[in-house]
Design an enzyme around this catalytic site. Structure first.
Site, PDB file in Angstrom:
ATOM      1  N   CYS A 100       0.827  -1.224   0.000  1.00 65.61           N
ATOM      2  CA  CYS A 100       0.000   0.000   0.000  1.00 65.61           C
ATOM      3  C   CYS A 100       0.849   1.258   0.000  1.00 65.61           C
ATOM      4  O   CYS A 100       0.359   2.338  -0.318  1.00 65.61           O
ATOM      5  CB  CYS A 100      -0.932   0.000   1.202  1.00 65.61           C
ATOM      6  SG  CYS A 100      -1.972  -1.461   1.269  1.00 65.61           S
TER       7      CYS A 100
ATOM      8  N   HIS B 194      -3.413   6.945   2.705  1.00 66.10           N
ATOM      9  CA  HIS B 194      -3.801   5.655   2.123  1.00 66.10           C
ATOM     10  C   HIS B 194      -5.220   5.333   2.579  1.00 66.10           C
ATOM     11  O   HIS B 194      -5.547   5.471   3.756  1.00 66.10           O
ATOM     12  CB  HIS B 194      -2.813   4.580   2.568  1.00 66.10           C
ATOM     13  CG  HIS B 194      -3.273   3.193   2.259  1.00 66.10           C
ATOM     14  ND1 HIS B 194      -3.793   2.841   1.027  1.00 66.10           N
ATOM     15  CD2 HIS B 194      -3.324   2.070   3.027  1.00 66.10           C
ATOM     16  CE1 HIS B 194      -4.132   1.570   1.064  1.00 66.10           C
ATOM     17  NE2 HIS B 194      -3.861   1.074   2.257  1.00 66.10           N
TER      18      HIS B 194
ATOM     19  N   ASN C 156     -10.262  -0.468  -0.477  1.00 67.14           N
ATOM     20  CA  ASN C 156      -8.825  -0.272  -0.324  1.00 67.14           C
ATOM     21  C   ASN C 156      -8.117  -0.876  -1.546  1.00 67.14           C
ATOM     22  O   ASN C 156      -8.036  -2.090  -1.675  1.00 67.14           O
ATOM     23  CB  ASN C 156      -8.377  -0.950   0.977  1.00 67.14           C
ATOM     24  CG  ASN C 156      -6.874  -0.947   1.173  1.00 67.14           C
ATOM     25  OD1 ASN C 156      -6.110  -0.661   0.257  1.00 67.14           O
ATOM     26  ND2 ASN C 156      -6.447  -1.275   2.380  1.00 67.14           N
TER      27      ASN C 156
HETATM   28  C1  LIG Z   1     -10.268  -5.081   9.566  1.00 69.99           C
HETATM   29  C2  LIG Z   1     -10.884  -4.062  10.499  1.00 69.99           C
HETATM   30  C3  LIG Z   1     -11.921  -3.219   9.816  1.00 69.99           C
HETATM   31  C4  LIG Z   1     -11.562  -4.804  11.669  1.00 69.99           C
HETATM   32  O1  LIG Z   1     -12.067  -3.851  12.605  1.00 69.99           O
HETATM   33  P1  LIG Z   1     -11.748  -4.024  14.151  1.00 69.99           P
HETATM   34  O2  LIG Z   1     -12.470  -2.941  14.830  1.00 69.99           O
HETATM   35  O3  LIG Z   1     -10.254  -4.042  14.319  1.00 69.99           O
HETATM   36  O4  LIG Z   1     -12.408  -5.422  14.475  1.00 69.99           O
HETATM   37  P2  LIG Z   1     -11.821  -6.630  15.330  1.00 69.99           P
HETATM   38  O5  LIG Z   1     -10.931  -7.475  14.489  1.00 69.99           O
HETATM   39  O6  LIG Z   1     -11.264  -6.114  16.635  1.00 69.99           O
HETATM   40  O7  LIG Z   1     -13.149  -7.431  15.647  1.00 69.99           O
HETATM   41  C5  LIG Z   1     -14.192  -6.845  16.414  1.00 69.99           C
HETATM   42  C6  LIG Z   1     -15.392  -7.759  16.417  1.00 69.99           C
HETATM   43  O8  LIG Z   1     -15.958  -7.828  15.103  1.00 69.99           O
HETATM   44  C7  LIG Z   1     -16.008  -9.197  14.639  1.00 69.99           C
HETATM   45  N1  LIG Z   1     -15.704  -9.202  13.204  1.00 69.99           N
HETATM   46  C8  LIG Z   1     -14.502  -9.299  12.604  1.00 69.99           C
HETATM   47  N2  LIG Z   1     -14.647  -9.235  11.278  1.00 69.99           N
HETATM   48  C9  LIG Z   1     -15.960  -9.112  11.029  1.00 69.99           C
HETATM   49  C10 LIG Z   1     -16.724  -8.978   9.849  1.00 69.99           C
HETATM   50  N3  LIG Z   1     -16.158  -8.960   8.642  1.00 69.99           N
HETATM   51  N4  LIG Z   1     -18.069  -8.827   9.979  1.00 69.99           N
HETATM   52  C11 LIG Z   1     -18.663  -8.825  11.186  1.00 69.99           C
HETATM   53  N5  LIG Z   1     -17.986  -8.946  12.337  1.00 69.99           N
HETATM   54  C12 LIG Z   1     -16.648  -9.087  12.264  1.00 69.99           C
HETATM   55  C13 LIG Z   1     -14.963  -9.925  15.442  1.00 69.99           C
HETATM   56  O9  LIG Z   1     -15.276 -11.288  15.552  1.00 69.99           O
HETATM   57  C14 LIG Z   1     -15.045  -9.201  16.771  1.00 69.99           C
HETATM   58  O10 LIG Z   1     -16.167  -9.725  17.488  1.00 69.99           O
HETATM   59  P3  LIG Z   1     -16.129  -9.845  19.094  1.00 69.99           P
HETATM   60  O11 LIG Z   1     -15.964  -8.443  19.607  1.00 69.99           O
HETATM   61  O12 LIG Z   1     -17.448 -10.467  19.410  1.00 69.99           O
HETATM   62  O13 LIG Z   1     -14.941 -10.720  19.397  1.00 69.99           O
HETATM   63  C15 LIG Z   1      -9.782  -3.136  11.086  1.00 69.99           C
HETATM   64  O14 LIG Z   1      -8.976  -3.839  11.984  1.00 69.99           O
HETATM   65  C16 LIG Z   1      -8.896  -2.535  10.047  1.00 69.99           C
HETATM   66  O15 LIG Z   1      -9.348  -1.781   9.215  1.00 69.99           O
HETATM   67  N6  LIG Z   1      -7.580  -2.798  10.128  1.00 69.99           N
HETATM   68  C17 LIG Z   1      -6.601  -2.157   9.292  1.00 69.99           C
HETATM   69  C18 LIG Z   1      -6.755  -2.403   7.864  1.00 69.99           C
HETATM   70  C19 LIG Z   1      -5.653  -1.643   7.210  1.00 69.99           C
HETATM   71  O16 LIG Z   1      -5.337  -0.566   7.600  1.00 69.99           O
HETATM   72  N7  LIG Z   1      -5.021  -2.154   6.246  1.00 69.99           N
HETATM   73  C20 LIG Z   1      -3.919  -1.353   5.749  1.00 69.99           C
HETATM   74  C21 LIG Z   1      -2.999  -2.080   5.093  1.00 69.99           C
HETATM   75  S1  LIG Z   1      -3.607  -2.600   3.559  1.00 69.99           S
END
Ligand SMILES: CC(C)(COP(=O)(O)OP(=O)(O)OC[C@H]1O[C@@H](n2cnc3c(N)ncnc32)[C@H](O)[C@@H]1OP(=O)(O)O)[C@@H](O)C(=O)NCCC(=O)NCCS
Length: 341
Positions: free
Chosen positions: A130, A266, A297
């Site tokens: 990225c 980004h 993304n």
């Molecule tokens: C991927 C992303 C959106 C997930 O959001 P998050 O707030 O971190 O979510 P978490 O992984 O902590 O999960 C939170 C809850 O949602 C749930 N969950 C995870 N993915 C899910 C989905 N696709 N749909 C529904 N629920 C989901 C998890 O099981 C968790 O449930 P719980 O609280 O009951 O355990 C986020 O972490 C993100 O954007 N990360 C960075 C991505 C990025 O910057 N990439 C850059 C490089 S390319």
């Protein structure tokens, strides 16, 4: 003669002084298939509401079979050349940033340079995920400043839909396809500021291709390796560490947040963008790129796609100062301030 003696004798010295570089034109190719959240939620037990709340994504763009990495690159590059008023024959360098050109060799940049009709331009691909577009911009700027190159095309392009597992809850709703391009050439005024870049290989495993081709073959798998991501640690790293890199970039450029017109990070997650803007105390007047809502993304393509869209929508104007900051797998990052062409 040793290298030191050679340097001291001046035989390797270059004549002339550094000139200025600038982005002279921008272009983009948005992959044409619009994929709403409703289309991806079924395979990952998710919902439109969850995806919008957690990432800001409403829909993403995926490529059709005709929209190959090469095709989208050429399309974005042609728009950028047109925007710059430069003929492809004047281009002597093509740098393509991508992680989704699925042939490991040769570089797609050589085919892009040929299809565009450049005059046998130097051409290579870079793999900085990225962060790739901002890496390419920094390289192109220095090549032009030193005088090694006259005019360099920098292209960020991805077809991440090819390497995304539609059943992976952590990535299936995030990744997208498209291309963005910038023409970099000499300028009377400085148009591209100093880069702040780096990497944190300790976190190498946070975003990666699940396995390499030897493992795929050894396991007798018939599917290609997909991307995996530990979203939460990436989220925290991006929200906090990258804000510090953004502030360092302003300091190195010699400007303040108030001097900025645009912030184009980004397009990873709307909440990361908001967290960075808060940490940097960006003033109200700074317009913030929010292309992720309708694009998803698109990794190396995300910044030029977002910036070009802001120009098209009249949100970015010629002469505006834009802070670009890109970050992703590696973990690798790069940031610089540019003047909008
Ligand atoms: C991927 C992303 C959106 C997930 O959001 P998050 O707030 O971190 O979510 P978490 O992984 O902590 O999960 C939170 C809850 O949602 C749930 N969950 C995870 N993915 C899910 C989905 N696709 N749909 C529904 N629920 C989901 C998890 O099981 C968790 O449930 P719980 O609280 O009951 O355990 C986020 O972490 C993100 O954007 N990360 C960075 C991505 C990025 O910057 N990439 C850059 C490089 S390319």
């Amino acid at each position: 003669m040793t290298a030191t003696e050679q340097r001291e004798s001046g035989r390797l010295a270059r004549e002339g002084t550094l000139r200025h570089s600038a982005v002279l034109g921008l272009g983009h190719h948005r992959a044409s298939r619009v994929v709403p959240n409703a289309e991806v939620v079924g395979a990952i037990d998710s919902s439109d509401e969850w995806i919008q709340q957690r990432s800001g994504i409403i829909e993403r763009r995926w490529a059709t079979p005709e929209e190959t990495v090469q095709m989208m690159s050429v399309s974005a590059a042609r728009e950028a050349l047109d925007d710059a008023g430069i003929d492809a024959g004047q281009v002597d360098g093509v740098i393509v940033a991508t992680v989704s050109h699925l042939l490991q060799t040769p570089a797609v940049a050589t085919a892009v340079a040929h299809e565009l009709g450049t005059d046998h331009a130097m051409a290579f691909d870079i793999s900085a995920a990225c962060a790739g577009f901002c890496h390419g911009l920094a390289l192109a700027s220095d090549l032009v400043r030193v005088g090694t190159s006259a005019c360099v095309l920098v292209i960020g392009v991805e077809r991440l839909s090819d390497i995304t597992d539609p059943t992976d809850r952590g990535t299936a709703f995030i990744f997208a396809d498209g291309a963005g391009a910038a023409v970099v050439g000499p300028s009377d005024e400085p148009g591209i500021g100093p880069v702040v870049w780096g990497s944190d290989g300790e976190q190498y495993d946070l975003i990666r291709q699940r396995e390499d081709w030897r493992d795929v073959l050894a396991a007798g798998n018939s599917r290609m390796p997909h991307l995996t991501m530990q979203g939460n640690p990436v989220f925290r790293w991006a929200s906090f560490t990258m804000a510090k890199v953004a502030i360092e970039t302003l300091e190195k450029t010699g400007i303040k947040a108030e001097d900025l017109d645009l912030f184009v990070p980004h397009q990873a997650n709307m909440r990361i963008t908001d967290a960075m803007a808060r940490s940097m105390k960006l003033p109200e007047h700074v317009r913030i790129a929010r292309d992720i809502a309708h694009q998803g993304n698109a990794s190396a393509a995300s910044i030029p796609l977002a910036l070009r869209q802001m120009v098209k929508d009249g949100e970015a104007r010629s002469g505006d100062l834009a802070l670009l900051i890109a970050f992703g797998a590696g973990l690798a990052y790069a940031a610089q301030v540019i003047r909008v062409p």
